[in-house]
Design an enzyme around this catalytic site. Structure first.
Site, mmCIF file in Angstrom:
data_model
loop_
_atom_site.group_PDB
_atom_site.id
_atom_site.type_symbol
_atom_site.label_atom_id
_atom_site.label_comp_id
_atom_site.label_asym_id
_atom_site.label_seq_id
_atom_site.Cartn_x
_atom_site.Cartn_y
_atom_site.Cartn_z
ATOM 1 N N GLU A 141 -3.675 7.417 -5.055
ATOM 2 C CA GLU A 141 -3.958 6.931 -6.399
ATOM 3 C C GLU A 141 -5.245 7.537 -6.943
ATOM 4 O OE1 GLU A 141 -2.095 2.702 -4.993
ATOM 5 O OE2 GLU A 141 -4.031 2.689 -6.019
ATOM 6 N N HIS A 190 -1.240 0.358 -10.000
ATOM 7 C CA HIS A 190 -1.935 -0.570 -9.090
ATOM 8 C C HIS A 190 -2.599 -1.701 -9.867
ATOM 9 C CE1 HIS A 190 -3.978 -0.929 -4.885
ATOM 10 N NE2 HIS A 190 -3.661 -2.092 -5.394
ATOM 11 N N ARG A 226 0.855 -1.177 0.000
ATOM 12 C CA ARG A 226 0.000 0.000 0.000
ATOM 13 C C ARG A 226 0.897 1.234 0.000
ATOM 14 N NH1 ARG A 226 -3.351 -2.747 -1.497
ATOM 15 N NH2 ARG A 226 -5.359 -3.359 -0.598
ATOM 16 N N ALA A 229 -0.290 -4.405 -10.647
ATOM 17 C CA ALA A 229 0.734 -5.438 -10.638
ATOM 18 C C ALA A 229 0.171 -6.777 -10.177
ATOM 19 C CB ALA A 229 1.899 -5.024 -9.758
#
Lengths: 313, 334
Positions: free
Chosen positions: B280, B298, B251, B300
């Site tokens: 984000e 975000h 995070r 991955a």
């Protein structure tokens, strides 16, 4: 030893260049405007050649250097050296095995991850500001994918070891089956390609392996298949590869080498399922220094009449 | 049927099937709606109502025993108070930082997460980002695509992965998967965790600062909690050192992002591979200009295979709950 002439075929590494300059009489072949007249004038002074993946010692060069005793290669691949001619004339040849095995294998896996997980594309997506407008697509899982290796030598085995840590089943093609190894053997590259999800080229470039990845192999690998080339550009029939990618007959490719470096088919630049690298397989500070030390070590050993460190011929 | 308000529709639907409250559709539901058609439960879709959420909950969710949530629909004490019959919170993610665990514990509400199903993908992404940063894969790919190879010659050298000391922050399912992979590359694995794990062959460090001081790379794989927020601060990054690399697939808020940007800009650390950020989808502008960072939106951990497995796990947990069978992936409160 500073009267011993060493011809460096092309720029390859500044540390190596410095050391050769310090210890020997260094001739930088790429700075010479008229190569044939240079060779004519200096042929009796040159006793060694330092070559690499770009330029080595072909028959013409060997013939032009009557005092040539040793070719010390800054590479593990020997495709730029006329080995038969060297054997014929009693010229020693050395290369740089082992020290670069890990880096090349690391890069092969890095390419697999970059292609499947679209790491370069995602990075471009963020840098262009597109993330603010919407989420990026899903990518494909790498763990568990079937990895097929062409050539199970040092580098092929190192790739297999790493891929196994991702639970990838390993299969291979080799000139001969290796019964002591627990991976699945395929007697032809087409059969290997049909079976696996990711096909990696990790064999030496020879007359037999030239264009070993051709249209049939690419078609067998298929629209979900991925080709990784960390060998030599001429292993792959490049125009066939480009059209297969465009026609979606091949799922993706991670390429560190090309048929005509530094030229890369521009049609590839717009594709999001390829990763293109400028021949950096062994390109780390640590490894290039180790390779340079091997070249220097081999040259010094030869001229001190000691056993060569990594002889090939 | 479509013109009826959802509240009436839900009353008319198969009577007797217990309801699972969903405030806003999580990504899994949008992608795999079919998988949520079950003989054991039905969904109570709050977002289809014109009523404001609180009113909807008070009117229709009084007997709801389970809620399906995601990062976009935090389970706060206020929400929990509006659900007097709540016994189970199911999230579609591995992370649970959007759920008030203390309040759940107090009320005896069980929580399940999508533990394990994303671990392989998260670990693959972490390793991929690390190789990319060290070997300059994304930046070299840009170099080739811009036609610079013929013009500029050989690309600058990267750094060897083998032999690097990798400090894993949080040795859970994801951290262990990362460790297993990196061992095959000849890395030395070290770790920090809330508690040491004596059955694990890697050296334990009781705090992140000491781990960083002894590592070349830090890979963040832990959950976001009050304790781990901004745990990777300037002091930790300076200890990691000028050649140090940080990889974050956990995070964004675990790292003090502002400090990290400064450290990267001034060469206090060597590089970073980041899939997550504090705010984000906003990414600090200075990062967009650096060649020693690799950025990922975000995504991955997101593969179709991972999502399908998460979906199966979420549905399996809900079905088990309504059949009074043991939950498959309950969060164990440590």
């Amino acid at each position: 030893m500073d009267s011993i002439g060493v011809l460096m075929a092309c720029p390859m590494n500044s540390y190596l260049e410095q050391q050769l300059d310090k210890r020997f009489k260094l001739f930088r072949f790429w700075t010479v405007p008229d190569k044939s007249s240079f060779l004519n004038s200096n042929k009796d002074s040159i006793q060694a050649v330092a070559g690499n993946a770009t330029a080595g010692a072909d028959a013409e060069l060997i013939e032009a250097l009557p005092k040539l005793e040793i070719v010390a290669n800054f590479s593990v691949g020997l495709d730029k050296i006329d080995l038969a001619k060297c054997k014929e004339k009693g010229i020693r040849v050395t290369n740089t095995p082992d020290v670069l095995t890990e880096d090349v294998a690391d890069l092969a896996i890095g390419l697999m991850l970059a292609v499947l997980r679209k790491l370069c594309e995602s990075d471009r997506y963020v840098r262009s500001g597109k993330w603010k407008k919407g989420d990026y697509m899903l990518t494909t899982k790498f763990t568990g994918k079937k990895v097929g290796i062409i050539g199970l030598g040092r580098i092929g085995m190192a790739i297999a070891k790493r891929a196994e840590a991702f639970s990838c089943p390993i299969s291979y093609y080799s000139r001969n089956e290796k019964p002591e190894i627990n991976y699945k053997y395929y007697p032809s590259v087409v059969e290997l390609a049909a079976y696996c999800d990711i096909l990696v080229v990790a064999c030496p470039l020879t007359k037999e392996t030239h264009h070993i990845v051709n249209r049939d192999v690419i078609n067998a690998l298929g629209p979900k298949g991925v080709l990784i080339n960390i060998g030599r550009g001429p292993h792959v029939e490049e125009p066939e590869l480009v059209s297969a990618l465009f026609e979606h007959r091949l799922g993706g490719a991670g390429l560190d080498v090309f048929e005509n470096e530094p030229y890369v088919p521009e049609e590839l630049f717009g594709l999001d399922n390829v990763v293109l690298l400028p021949h950096v397989g062994s390109g780390t500070v640590e490894t290039r220094e180790a390779m340079a030390d091997l070249v220097i070590g081999n040259l010094e050993a030869h001229f001190q009449k000691k056993p060569l460190l990594t002889p090939v011929v | 049927m479509e013109s009826q308000p959802p509240e009436e529709r839900s009353q008319q639907r198969s009577k007797g099937l217990p309801q699972v409250l969903v405030m806003k559709p999580p990504p899994l539901l949008t992608l795999f709606e079919d998988k949520f058609i079950s003989s054991k439960f039905q969904l109570l879709k709050a977002w289809e109502s014109t009523l404001p959420l609180d009113q909807f909950l008070t009117t229709y969710a009084g007997s709801v025993r389970a809620v399906l949530c995601s990062g976009a629909t935090p389970i706060t004490p206020r929400i929990i108070r509006l659900l007097p019959s709540l016994q189970l919170v199911v999230t579609d993610s591995a992370g649970v930082n959007h759920i008030d665990l203390n309040e759940c514990r107090r009320r005896g509400i069980a929580v399940t997460n999508a533990a394990g199903v994303f671990s392989d993908d998260a670990a693959d992404a972490a390793v991929g980002l690390l190789i990319d940063v060290l070997r300059k894969i994304s930046v070299a790919d840009r170099f080739v695509r811009h036609g610079l190879w013929p013009a500029k010659g050989d690309y600058p050298l990267g750094f060897k992965l083998g032999g690097k000391r990798v400090g894993i922050v949080g040795l859970g399912s994801i951290g262990s998967a990362v460790a297993k992979r990196l061992e095959a590359f000849g890395c030395t694995v070290l770790y920090n965790s809330r508690k040491p794990k004596p059955w694990v062959p890697y050296p334990f460090y009781s705090n992140v600062h000491e781990l960083a001081a002894d590592s070349d790379v830090l890979i963040v794989c832990c959950g976001l909690t009050a304790e781990t927020r901004h745990m990777i601060n300037r002091r930790v990054m300076v200890a990691l050192g000028k050649q140090g690399i940080i990889i974050n697939v956990a995070r964004g808020a675990i790292i003090d992002e502002k400090e990290m940007v400064e450290c990267l800009a001034h060469g206090e650390i060597g590089g970073a591979g980041l899939d997550v950020f504090e705010n984000e989808p906003n990414v600090p502008k200075q990062l967009l200009e650096l060649d020693n960072v690799v950025l990922s939106p975000h995504r991955a951990v997101f593969t179709p295979e991972g999502f399908m497995a998460a979906c199966d796990l979420v549905v399996a947990n809900l079905e088990a709950f309504f059949q009074d069978k043991p939950l498959l992936s309950p969060l164990i409160h440590e």
